[in-house]
Design an enzyme around this catalytic site. Structure first.
Site, short mmCIF file in Angstrom:
data_model
loop_
_atom_site.label_atom_id
_atom_site.label_comp_id
_atom_site.label_asym_id
_atom_site.label_seq_id
_atom_site.Cartn_x
_atom_site.Cartn_y
_atom_site.Cartn_z
CB CYS A 210 42.89 24.88 41.19
SG CYS A 210 43.78 25.14 42.74
CB CYS B 224 40.17 27.72 44.38
SG CYS B 224 41.05 28.01 42.83
CB CYS C 191 45.73 28.14 41.13
SG CYS C 191 43.98 28.60 40.95
CB CYS D 124 43.54 29.57 45.44
SG CYS D 124 44.30 28.05 44.82
CB CYS E 136 55.87 19.55 34.07
SG CYS E 136 56.41 17.99 34.74
#
EC number: 1.8.4.12
Length: 140
Positions: A48, A51, A97, A100, A120
């Site tokens: 991510c 984070c 995510c 976060c 996607c």
């Protein structure tokens, strides 16, 4: 279970680029065919951008022809959260995510075997960590 990272809107604005903020915090979408990870095949881990939570191994990435990087499965059961999205007059499954709560993209049931899934994702919502390099989570 992943330890959550919760920051104020002001802190997210300081930490993220305007493009990252738009996608991760405002649920934006990059234009198809424009993401930096669309054609990459480098080994490693996609994390991510907000984070650094590990999301996908490069080995499950595939060319979907949709204009966004696509993956058949997450790195593990606690990597992402899937939420029903009824925006834009359709029903989809949003992918966020798990650490976060940043918007990453959507998952669809039209991917290749073995999972039949197509995660996607927006390139701007991820960073690539090359194989063999440590992944350091962002702290508060």
């Amino acid at each position: 279970m992943v330890e959550k990272l919760t920051l104020s809107d002001a802190e997210w604005r300081k930490r993220l680029t305007p493009e990252e903020y738009d996608v991760l915090r405002q649920h934006g979408t990059e234009y198809p065919g424009t993401g930096c990870f669309l054609g990459t095949k480098d080994p490693g881990t996609y994390v991510c951008a907000g984070c650094r939570n590990p999301l996908f191994k490069a080995g499950v990435k595939f060319e979907s022809g949709t204009g966004w990087p696509s993956f058949t499965q997450t790195i593990g059961p606690d990597a992402v959260a899937e939420i029903q999205d009824r925006s834009h007059g359709m029903v989809r499954t949003e992918v966020r995510c798990a650490r976060c709560d940043g918007h990453l993209g959507h998952v669809f049931p039209d991917g290749p075997p073995p999972t039949g899934l197509r995660y996607c994702m927006n390139s701007v919502a991820m960073k690539h960590v090359p194989e063999g390099q440590p992944i350091e989570l962002v702290k508060k």
